[in-house]
Design an enzyme around this catalytic site. Structure first.
Site, mmCIF file in Angstrom:
data_model
loop_
_atom_site.group_PDB
_atom_site.id
_atom_site.type_symbol
_atom_site.label_atom_id
_atom_site.label_comp_id
_atom_site.label_asym_id
_atom_site.label_seq_id
_atom_site.Cartn_x
_atom_site.Cartn_y
_atom_site.Cartn_z
ATOM 1 N N LYS A 23 0.824 -1.210 0.000
ATOM 2 C CA LYS A 23 0.000 0.000 0.000
ATOM 3 C C LYS A 23 0.862 1.266 0.000
ATOM 4 O O LYS A 23 0.619 2.185 -0.767
ATOM 5 C CB LYS A 23 -0.933 0.026 1.219
ATOM 6 N N ARG A 98 -9.742 1.050 8.322
ATOM 7 C CA ARG A 98 -9.368 -0.311 8.685
ATOM 8 C C ARG A 98 -10.491 -1.034 9.412
ATOM 9 O O ARG A 98 -10.354 -2.202 9.722
ATOM 10 C CB ARG A 98 -8.152 -0.265 9.604
ATOM 11 N N ARG A 137 11.699 -5.832 4.993
ATOM 12 C CA ARG A 137 11.561 -4.472 4.448
ATOM 13 C C ARG A 137 12.153 -3.384 5.339
ATOM 14 O O ARG A 137 12.245 -3.517 6.548
ATOM 15 C CB ARG A 137 10.100 -4.180 4.121
ATOM 16 N N ARG A 171 10.931 -0.825 10.895
ATOM 17 C CA ARG A 171 9.872 -0.586 11.877
ATOM 18 C C ARG A 171 9.907 -1.588 13.022
ATOM 19 O O ARG A 171 10.167 -2.761 12.812
ATOM 20 C CB ARG A 171 8.512 -0.670 11.188
ATOM 21 N N ARG A 182 -1.006 -8.841 13.095
ATOM 22 C CA ARG A 182 -1.482 -7.816 12.156
ATOM 23 C C ARG A 182 -2.317 -8.457 11.047
ATOM 24 O O ARG A 182 -3.319 -7.886 10.608
ATOM 25 C CB ARG A 182 -0.295 -7.029 11.593
HETATM 26 P P1 ADP Z 1 0.767 -2.127 7.816
HETATM 27 O O1 ADP Z 1 -0.396 -1.885 6.907
HETATM 28 O O2 ADP Z 1 1.981 -2.577 7.094
HETATM 29 O O3 ADP Z 1 0.429 -3.027 8.979
HETATM 30 P P2 ADP Z 1 0.662 0.604 8.892
HETATM 31 O O4 ADP Z 1 1.838 1.499 8.940
HETATM 32 O O5 ADP Z 1 -0.481 0.979 8.036
HETATM 33 O O6 ADP Z 1 1.260 -0.808 8.485
HETATM 34 O O7 ADP Z 1 0.098 0.397 10.382
HETATM 35 C C1 ADP Z 1 0.914 0.049 11.470
HETATM 36 C C2 ADP Z 1 0.077 -0.077 12.747
HETATM 37 O O8 ADP Z 1 -0.553 1.191 13.059
HETATM 38 C C3 ADP Z 1 -1.091 -1.065 12.655
HETATM 39 O O9 ADP Z 1 -0.691 -2.388 12.942
HETATM 40 C C4 ADP Z 1 -2.060 -0.488 13.710
HETATM 41 O O10 ADP Z 1 -1.672 -0.822 15.013
HETATM 42 C C5 ADP Z 1 -1.885 1.018 13.547
HETATM 43 N N1 ADP Z 1 -2.841 1.605 12.559
HETATM 44 C C6 ADP Z 1 -2.532 2.195 11.385
HETATM 45 N N2 ADP Z 1 -3.633 2.636 10.751
HETATM 46 C C7 ADP Z 1 -4.687 2.301 11.557
HETATM 47 C C8 ADP Z 1 -6.104 2.470 11.468
HETATM 48 N N3 ADP Z 1 -6.659 3.057 10.409
HETATM 49 N N4 ADP Z 1 -6.858 2.009 12.485
HETATM 50 C C9 ADP Z 1 -6.318 1.403 13.556
HETATM 51 N N5 ADP Z 1 -5.004 1.214 13.705
HETATM 52 C C10 ADP Z 1 -4.182 1.661 12.723
#
Ligand code: ADP
Ligand code: ZN
Length: 228
Positions: A23, A98, A137, A171, A182
Site C-alpha cells: 500500500k 481499517r 523491508r 519498523r 497484524r
Molecule cells: P501495515 O499496513 O503494514 O500493517 P501501517 O503502517 O499501516 O502498516 O500500520 C501500522 C500499525 O498502526 C497497525 O498495525 C495499527 O496498530 C496502527 N494503525 C494504522 N492505521 C490504523 C487504522 N486506520 N486504524 C487502527 N489502527 C491503525
C-alpha cells in the site's frame, strides 16, 4: 484561473490490503504520478508515538502488539490531517479505513465537504508470502522510500535511490511475531471493507503478487480512468 482547485475533480482513493501488500509503495507512486497527497494513518500514528503525544502514548502498546488502535484516536488524527489545505489536490488513503466504523465515519466526513470515496483499490496477495515481505523491508529515513532485502535493493548499497540519503530504518512492528497478529487483525476487522466498497460499486481489485512496476502500471491505469 490557472492552478485553481476544482474540488469536484480532486479524487479520494483508498488502498486496501493486508500488511505487506504494498500500500505504501503504491501510494507513493500515486503521489508522484498524480500529484495526490498520501495519507498514511500508520505514519501519522508512528509520528504521534515518536512525539510522545497523548494519542501516541495510548497507541504505542497496541501497535507493538499488532492490534488496531481505537477508531476514536485514528479518526481524530485523520480528520485533522484531511482538513489541511494541501489535501484539496486529492488524497490516497493508505492504511485507512481499517474498520467498518472508520469507513462510515470517512463517508460522513467526506459528505460534509460534498465529496465521496471515488475508488477503493484492493491489493490482492498471498498472506503466507506477506511474512517474508515484511520481515525484509526497510525504508529511507530521509524520504520514506521503501526497500527490501530480497525484492528491492538500492542501486548503490545503503544509499537511497530516491534522495541519496544513507540512513535506513526498520519498523519496530516488522517482525514475524507481530506480523501474524497484524494479519489476524486485517482478516477480522479490515477485510470486510472489501465487500463494503464492492456494494457501493467503487471497488477495483488488483493482483498484487507480481513485480512492483507491473502493479503500479495497473493501478495507474485504473486511477487515470477514474479521474478522467
Ligand atoms: P501495515 O499496513 O503494514 O500493517 P501501517 O503502517 O499501516 O502498516 O500500520 C501500522 C500499525 O498502526 C497497525 O498495525 C495499527 O496498530 C496502527 N494503525 C494504522 N492505521 C490504523 C487504522 N486506520 N486504524 C487502527 N489502527 C491503525
Ligand atoms: Zn530517500
Amino acid at each position: 484561473m490557472e492552478g485553481a482547485y476544482s474540488p469536484a475533480r480532486a479524487p479520494v482513493l483508498i488502498l486496501l490490503g493486508p500488511p505487506g501488500a504494498g500500500k505504501g509503495t503504491q501510494a507513493r507512486m500515486l503521489e508522484e504520478r498524480f500529484g495526490l497527497v498520501q495519507l498514511s494513518t500508520g505514519d501519522m500514528l508512528r509520528a504521534a508515538v515518536a512525539a510522545g503525544s497523548k494519542a501516541g502514548t495510548e497507541a504505542k502498546a497496541v501497535m507493538e502488539a499488532g492490534g488496531l488502535v481505537s477508531d476514536r484516536i485514528v479518526l481524530d488524527i485523520l480528520a485533522d490531517r484531511l482538513s489541511q489545505p494541501d489535501c484539496a489536490k486529492g488524497v490516497v488513503l493508505d492504511g485507512f479505513p481499517r474498520t467498518t466504523g472508520q469507513a462510515k465515519a470517512l463517508d460522513a466526513l467526506l459528505a460534509e465537504a460534498g465529496q465521496q470515496v471515488d475508488t477503493a483499490i484492493a491489493l490482492e496477495v498471498d498472506d503466507v508470502k506477506m511474512v517474508t515481505r515484511i520481515a525484509g523491508r526497510y525504508t529511507c529515513a530521509g524520504c520514506g522510500e521503501g526497500y527490501h532485502d530480497s525484492f528491492k535493493v538500492p542501486k548503490v548499497e545503503g544509499t537511497c535511490d530516491h534522495c541519496g540519503g544513507r540512513e535506513m530504518k526498520r519498523r519496530a512492528d516488522d517482525n514475524a511475531k507481530t506480523v501474524m497478529s497484524r494479519l489476524d487483525a486485517y482478516h477480522a476487522q479490515t477485510a470486510p471493507l472489501i465487500e463494503y466498497y464492492a456494494e457501493k460499486g467503487t471497488l477495483k481489485r488488483v493482483d498484487a503478487m507480481g513485480p512492483i512496476e507491473e502493479i503500479s502500471g495497473q493501478i495507474a491505469r485504473l486511477v487515470a480512468a477514474a479521474t478522467a
